[in-house]
Design a protein around this motif. Structure first.
Motif, PDB file in Angstrom:
ATOM      1  N   ASP A   1      12.930  -3.086   1.878  1.00 59.70           N
ATOM      2  CA  ASP A   1      13.241  -3.183   0.447  1.00 59.70           C
ATOM      3  C   ASP A   1      11.996  -3.386  -0.412  1.00 59.70           C
ATOM      4  N   ALA A   2      10.963  -3.985   0.159  1.00 59.33           N
ATOM      5  CA  ALA A   2       9.735  -4.233  -0.590  1.00 59.33           C
ATOM      6  C   ALA A   2       8.938  -2.957  -0.815  1.00 59.33           C
ATOM      7  N   VAL A   3       9.113  -1.971   0.053  1.00 53.03           N
ATOM      8  CA  VAL A   3       8.345  -0.727  -0.053  1.00 53.03           C
ATOM      9  C   VAL A   3       8.594  -0.070  -1.411  1.00 53.03           C
ATOM     10  N   HIS A   4       9.851   0.019  -1.813  1.00 50.12           N
ATOM     11  CA  HIS A   4      10.181   0.624  -3.105  1.00 50.12           C
ATOM     12  C   HIS A   4       9.577  -0.181  -4.260  1.00 50.12           C
ATOM     13  N   LEU A   5       9.700  -1.486  -4.212  1.00 44.34           N
ATOM     14  CA  LEU A   5       9.169  -2.333  -5.285  1.00 44.34           C
ATOM     15  C   LEU A   5       7.653  -2.195  -5.414  1.00 44.34           C
ATOM     16  N   ILE A   6       6.973  -2.160  -4.288  1.00 44.60           N
ATOM     17  CA  ILE A   6       5.513  -2.016  -4.297  1.00 44.60           C
ATOM     18  C   ILE A   6       5.126  -0.645  -4.849  1.00 44.60           C
ATOM     19  N   ALA A   7       5.847   0.391  -4.419  1.00 42.89           N
ATOM     20  CA  ALA A   7       5.553   1.746  -4.894  1.00 42.89           C
ATOM     21  C   ALA A   7       5.713   1.841  -6.410  1.00 42.89           C
ATOM     22  N   VAL A   8       6.792   1.289  -6.932  1.00 45.11           N
ATOM     23  CA  VAL A   8       7.027   1.319  -8.385  1.00 45.11           C
ATOM     24  C   VAL A   8       5.934   0.549  -9.112  1.00 45.11           C
ATOM     25  N   ALA A   9       5.598  -0.638  -8.614  1.00 42.50           N
ATOM     26  CA  ALA A   9       4.592  -1.470  -9.267  1.00 42.50           C
ATOM     27  C   ALA A   9       3.221  -0.800  -9.311  1.00 42.50           C
ATOM     28  N   LEU A  10       2.906  -0.016  -8.272  1.00 44.00           N
ATOM     29  CA  LEU A  10       1.589   0.636  -8.202  1.00 44.00           C
ATOM     30  C   LEU A  10       1.608   2.087  -8.670  1.00 44.00           C
ATOM     31  N   ASN A  11       2.810   2.575  -9.049  1.00 44.55           N
ATOM     32  CA  ASN A  11       2.968   3.953  -9.496  1.00 44.55           C
ATOM     33  C   ASN A  11       2.514   4.950  -8.426  1.00 44.55           C
ATOM     34  N   ILE A  12       2.955   4.680  -7.201  1.00 44.24           N
ATOM     35  CA  ILE A  12       2.698   5.590  -6.087  1.00 44.24           C
ATOM     36  C   ILE A  12       4.031   5.849  -5.382  1.00 44.24           C
ATOM     37  N   SER A  13       4.046   6.789  -4.469  1.00 39.78           N
ATOM     38  CA  SER A  13       5.303   7.108  -3.788  1.00 39.78           C
ATOM     39  C   SER A  13       5.602   6.105  -2.671  1.00 39.78           C
ATOM     40  N   ARG A  14       6.881   6.008  -2.334  1.00 40.50           N
ATOM     41  CA  ARG A  14       7.277   5.175  -1.198  1.00 40.50           C
ATOM     42  C   ARG A  14       6.638   5.706   0.086  1.00 40.50           C
ATOM     43  N   ALA A  15       6.474   7.008   0.160  1.00 38.10           N
ATOM     44  CA  ALA A  15       5.847   7.612   1.342  1.00 38.10           C
ATOM     45  C   ALA A  15       4.408   7.120   1.508  1.00 38.10           C
ATOM     46  N   GLU A  16       3.696   6.956   0.396  1.00 35.03           N
ATOM     47  CA  GLU A  16       2.324   6.453   0.481  1.00 35.03           C
ATOM     48  C   GLU A  16       2.298   5.011   1.004  1.00 35.03           C
ATOM     49  N   VAL A  17       3.201   4.192   0.509  1.00 33.05           N
ATOM     50  CA  VAL A  17       3.268   2.803   0.962  1.00 33.05           C
ATOM     51  C   VAL A  17       3.649   2.766   2.436  1.00 33.05           C
ATOM     52  N   HIS A  18       4.686   3.503   2.792  1.00 36.41           N
ATOM     53  CA  HIS A  18       5.123   3.551   4.186  1.00 36.41           C
ATOM     54  C   HIS A  18       4.002   4.084   5.086  1.00 36.41           C
ATOM     55  N   GLY A  19       3.261   5.068   4.615  1.00 30.37           N
ATOM     56  CA  GLY A  19       2.158   5.634   5.390  1.00 30.37           C
ATOM     57  C   GLY A  19       1.103   4.596   5.731  1.00 30.37           C
ATOM     58  N   VAL A  20       0.791   3.732   4.790  1.00 27.71           N
ATOM     59  CA  VAL A  20      -0.198   2.678   5.043  1.00 27.71           C
ATOM     60  C   VAL A  20       0.367   1.649   6.022  1.00 27.71           C
ATOM     61  N   ILE A  21       1.630   1.272   5.835  1.00 29.12           N
ATOM     62  CA  ILE A  21       2.259   0.299   6.740  1.00 29.12           C
ATOM     63  C   ILE A  21       2.284   0.838   8.168  1.00 29.12           C
ATOM     64  N   SER A  22       2.636   2.096   8.327  1.00 30.29           N
ATOM     65  CA  SER A  22       2.736   2.660   9.672  1.00 30.29           C
ATOM     66  C   SER A  22       1.369   3.004  10.270  1.00 30.29           C
ATOM     67  N   PHE A  23       0.362   3.230   9.441  1.00 29.72           N
ATOM     68  CA  PHE A  23      -0.969   3.560   9.943  1.00 29.72           C
ATOM     69  C   PHE A  23      -1.665   2.343  10.547  1.00 29.72           C
ATOM     70  N   TYR A  24      -1.588   1.212   9.858  1.00 34.30           N
ATOM     71  CA  TYR A  24      -2.269   0.005  10.309  1.00 34.30           C
ATOM     72  C   TYR A  24      -1.357  -0.799  11.231  1.00 34.30           C
ATOM     73  N   HIS A  25      -1.806  -1.019  12.457  1.00 31.65           N
ATOM     74  CA  HIS A  25      -1.005  -1.749  13.446  1.00 31.65           C
ATOM     75  C   HIS A  25      -0.719  -3.186  13.018  1.00 31.65           C
ATOM     76  N   HIS A  26      -1.540  -3.718  12.130  1.00 33.66           N
ATOM     77  CA  HIS A  26      -1.372  -5.104  11.688  1.00 33.66           C
ATOM     78  C   HIS A  26      -0.045  -5.310  10.951  1.00 33.66           C
ATOM     79  N   PHE A  27       0.388  -4.307  10.220  1.00 31.21           N
ATOM     80  CA  PHE A  27       1.597  -4.464   9.406  1.00 31.21           C
ATOM     81  C   PHE A  27       2.849  -4.237  10.235  1.00 31.21           C
ATOM     82  N   ARG A  28       3.858  -5.059   9.967  1.00 30.71           N
ATOM     83  CA  ARG A  28       5.138  -4.955  10.657  1.00 30.71           C
ATOM     84  C   ARG A  28       6.233  -4.692   9.641  1.00 30.71           C
ATOM     85  N   SER A  29       7.230  -3.926  10.044  1.00 22.55           N
ATOM     86  CA  SER A  29       8.346  -3.629   9.143  1.00 22.55           C
ATOM     87  C   SER A  29       9.631  -4.320   9.575  1.00 22.55           C
ATOM     88  N   LYS A  30       9.519  -5.203  10.560  1.00 23.89           N
ATOM     89  CA  LYS A  30      10.679  -6.002  10.955  1.00 23.89           C
ATOM     90  C   LYS A  30      10.197  -7.411  11.293  1.00 23.89           C
TER      91      LYS A  30
END
Length: 138
Positions: A22-51
């Protein structure tokens, strides 16, 4: 704001332990970028977890120095002992097992980190003791 995405993701994960979908959409809107861009960064860096993670996060170093000192066998033992693979949590919710590619403790290889506590010169016996002590404290 250019460059704000990583600090925001770190802040969310530091506060919650993961970045909720749910935070992905909020972050994307706040930064004026796509949800895909936010998700791409989360999935690229092993440090970030989505659960969410378990109560304790156990990191096993997989860098070259640790590998040369027995981390591969230690990794296999950790997986077998906990009954999980990397990026998974034990059924009882006590441990999440994560790989890490350097803990900066090369002189005391192999190394693991339980939550924020670094443990060097880790052996199978020391690992078992650490797991047992942690389970007793839960």
């Amino acid at each position: 704001m250019p460059g704000a995405l990583l600090p925001i993701l770190h802040g969310v994960q530091d506060a919650l332990g993961y970045v909720p979908p749910d935070a992905v959409h909020l972050i994307a809107v706040a930064l004026n970028i796509s949800r895909a861009e936010v998700h791409g960064v989360i999935s690229f860096y092993h440090h970030f977890r989505s659960k969410p993670v378990a109560r304790h996060v156990l990191y096993v170093c997989r860098a070259e120095a640790c590998q040369s000192m027995g981390a591969v066998a230690l990794e296999a033992h950790a997986k077998k002992t906990l009954g999980i693979e990397f990026h998974e949590s034990t059924a009882d919710g006590v441990f999440t097992l994560e790989p890490v590619y350097c803990l900066g403790n090369c002189a005391c290889s192999p190394a693991v980190m339980l939550d924020q506590e670094l443990h060097g010169r880790m052996t199978v016996e020391k690992f078992d003791s650490l797991i047992q002590a942690t389970r007793r404290s839960v």
